[in-house]
Motif scaffolding. Structure first.
Motif, mmCIF file in Angstrom:
data_model
loop_
_atom_site.group_PDB
_atom_site.id
_atom_site.type_symbol
_atom_site.label_atom_id
_atom_site.label_comp_id
_atom_site.label_asym_id
_atom_site.label_seq_id
_atom_site.Cartn_x
_atom_site.Cartn_y
_atom_site.Cartn_z
ATOM 1 N N GLN A 49 11.211 -4.971 -1.797
ATOM 2 C CA GLN A 49 10.881 -5.598 -0.519
ATOM 3 C C GLN A 49 9.758 -4.805 0.131
ATOM 4 N N PRO A 50 9.027 -5.409 1.071
ATOM 5 C CA PRO A 50 8.059 -4.605 1.825
ATOM 6 C C PRO A 50 8.770 -3.425 2.492
ATOM 7 N N LEU A 51 8.065 -2.333 2.668
ATOM 8 C CA LEU A 51 8.646 -1.172 3.344
ATOM 9 C C LEU A 51 8.928 -1.487 4.804
ATOM 10 N N LEU A 52 8.037 -2.238 5.423
ATOM 11 C CA LEU A 52 8.208 -2.730 6.792
ATOM 12 C C LEU A 52 7.611 -4.122 6.862
ATOM 13 N N SER A 53 8.169 -4.960 7.707
ATOM 14 C CA SER A 53 7.578 -6.280 7.920
ATOM 15 C C SER A 53 8.028 -6.827 9.265
ATOM 16 N N GLY A 54 7.259 -7.801 9.750
ATOM 17 C CA GLY A 54 7.597 -8.460 11.005
ATOM 18 C C GLY A 54 7.629 -7.509 12.180
ATOM 19 N N GLU A 55 8.649 -7.650 13.010
ATOM 20 C CA GLU A 55 8.754 -6.837 14.228
ATOM 21 C C GLU A 55 8.984 -5.356 13.951
ATOM 22 N N ALA A 56 9.441 -5.016 12.752
ATOM 23 C CA ALA A 56 9.668 -3.604 12.407
ATOM 24 C C ALA A 56 8.350 -2.854 12.210
ATOM 25 N N LEU A 57 7.263 -3.589 11.928
ATOM 26 C CA LEU A 57 5.955 -2.958 11.729
ATOM 27 C C LEU A 57 5.299 -2.775 13.088
ATOM 28 N N LYS A 58 5.205 -1.529 13.504
ATOM 29 C CA LYS A 58 4.660 -1.204 14.823
ATOM 30 C C LYS A 58 3.462 -0.275 14.670
ATOM 31 N N PRO A 59 2.516 -0.333 15.619
ATOM 32 C CA PRO A 59 1.403 0.615 15.570
ATOM 33 C C PRO A 59 1.934 2.050 15.625
ATOM 34 N N GLY A 60 1.266 2.927 14.906
ATOM 35 C CA GLY A 60 1.674 4.323 14.915
ATOM 36 C C GLY A 60 1.180 5.048 13.690
ATOM 37 N N THR A 61 1.573 6.307 13.595
ATOM 38 C CA THR A 61 1.227 7.149 12.450
ATOM 39 C C THR A 61 2.461 7.264 11.559
ATOM 40 N N TYR A 62 2.257 7.023 10.284
ATOM 41 C CA TYR A 62 3.332 7.006 9.310
ATOM 42 C C TYR A 62 3.023 7.994 8.192
ATOM 43 N N GLU A 63 4.077 8.374 7.472
ATOM 44 C CA GLU A 63 3.880 9.202 6.285
ATOM 45 C C GLU A 63 4.766 8.681 5.159
ATOM 46 N N LEU A 64 4.128 8.332 4.054
ATOM 47 C CA LEU A 64 4.816 7.966 2.821
ATOM 48 C C LEU A 64 4.822 9.206 1.942
ATOM 49 N N SER A 65 5.966 9.577 1.415
ATOM 50 C CA SER A 65 6.072 10.730 0.515
ATOM 51 C C SER A 65 6.611 10.261 -0.822
ATOM 52 N N PHE A 66 5.896 10.605 -1.890
ATOM 53 C CA PHE A 66 6.217 10.155 -3.236
ATOM 54 C C PHE A 66 6.660 11.338 -4.088
ATOM 55 N N ALA A 67 7.788 11.225 -4.758
ATOM 56 C CA ALA A 67 8.335 12.295 -5.606
ATOM 57 C C ALA A 67 7.716 12.204 -7.000
ATOM 58 N N ILE A 68 6.449 12.584 -7.095
ATOM 59 C CA ILE A 68 5.699 12.477 -8.350
ATOM 60 C C ILE A 68 6.153 13.520 -9.373
ATOM 61 N N GLY A 69 6.448 14.733 -8.929
ATOM 62 C CA GLY A 69 6.904 15.765 -9.859
ATOM 63 C C GLY A 69 8.161 15.341 -10.601
ATOM 64 N N ALA A 70 9.133 14.827 -9.873
ATOM 65 C CA ALA A 70 10.383 14.372 -10.497
ATOM 66 C C ALA A 70 10.123 13.227 -11.470
ATOM 67 N N TYR A 71 9.225 12.328 -11.107
ATOM 68 C CA TYR A 71 8.891 11.205 -11.984
ATOM 69 C C TYR A 71 8.362 11.718 -13.325
#
Length: 118
Positions: free
Chosen positions: A49-71
């Motif tokens: 599913q989208p990470l955020l959509s509709g009313e949950a998507l608000k202006p602001g600063t976000y951070e996505l963190s990806f566990a690449i080492g574990a992958y």
């Protein structure tokens, strides 16, 4: 309706990266953060599913963190300890809550890149 999505690509093996753990946090001006979602990429390297959509998507600063080492460890890739890249954080801003923000990650154990996709 706005939405935020991601896609992780394994540039070493030339394919989508399934099973990458990721988190999404909303960052406040005072430096605090609020965890929004914790999930894992599917067989296509995307989230179901989208990470955020509709009313949950608000202006602001976000951070996505990806566990690449574990992958890459799970694939049996020989990595030093500690890994050069373990968790890759991507900090970005959302200005238009009606826009589509797609934040792909192209990754190897030694490098990564991103861009605003469509």
């Amino acid at each position: 309706m706005g939405r935020l999505s991601t896609h992780v690509l394994d540039t070493v093996n030339g394919r989508p990266a399934p099973g990458v753990g990721l988190t999404l946090d909303l960052l406040a001006a005072d430096g605090s953060r609020r965890r929004i979602i914790e999930t894992t990429t599917n067989a296509d390297g995307r989230t179901d599913q989208p990470l955020l959509s509709g009313e949950a998507l608000k202006p602001g600063t976000y951070e996505l963190s990806f566990a690449i080492g574990a992958y890459f460890r799970n694939l049996g890739t020989a990595l030093p300890e500690p890994a050069f890249l373990d968790v890759v954080p991507l900090r970005f801003g959302i200005a238009d809550p009606n826009g589509h923000y797609h934040v792909p990650l192209l990754a190897s154990p030694w490098s990564y890149s991103t861009y605003r996709g469509s």
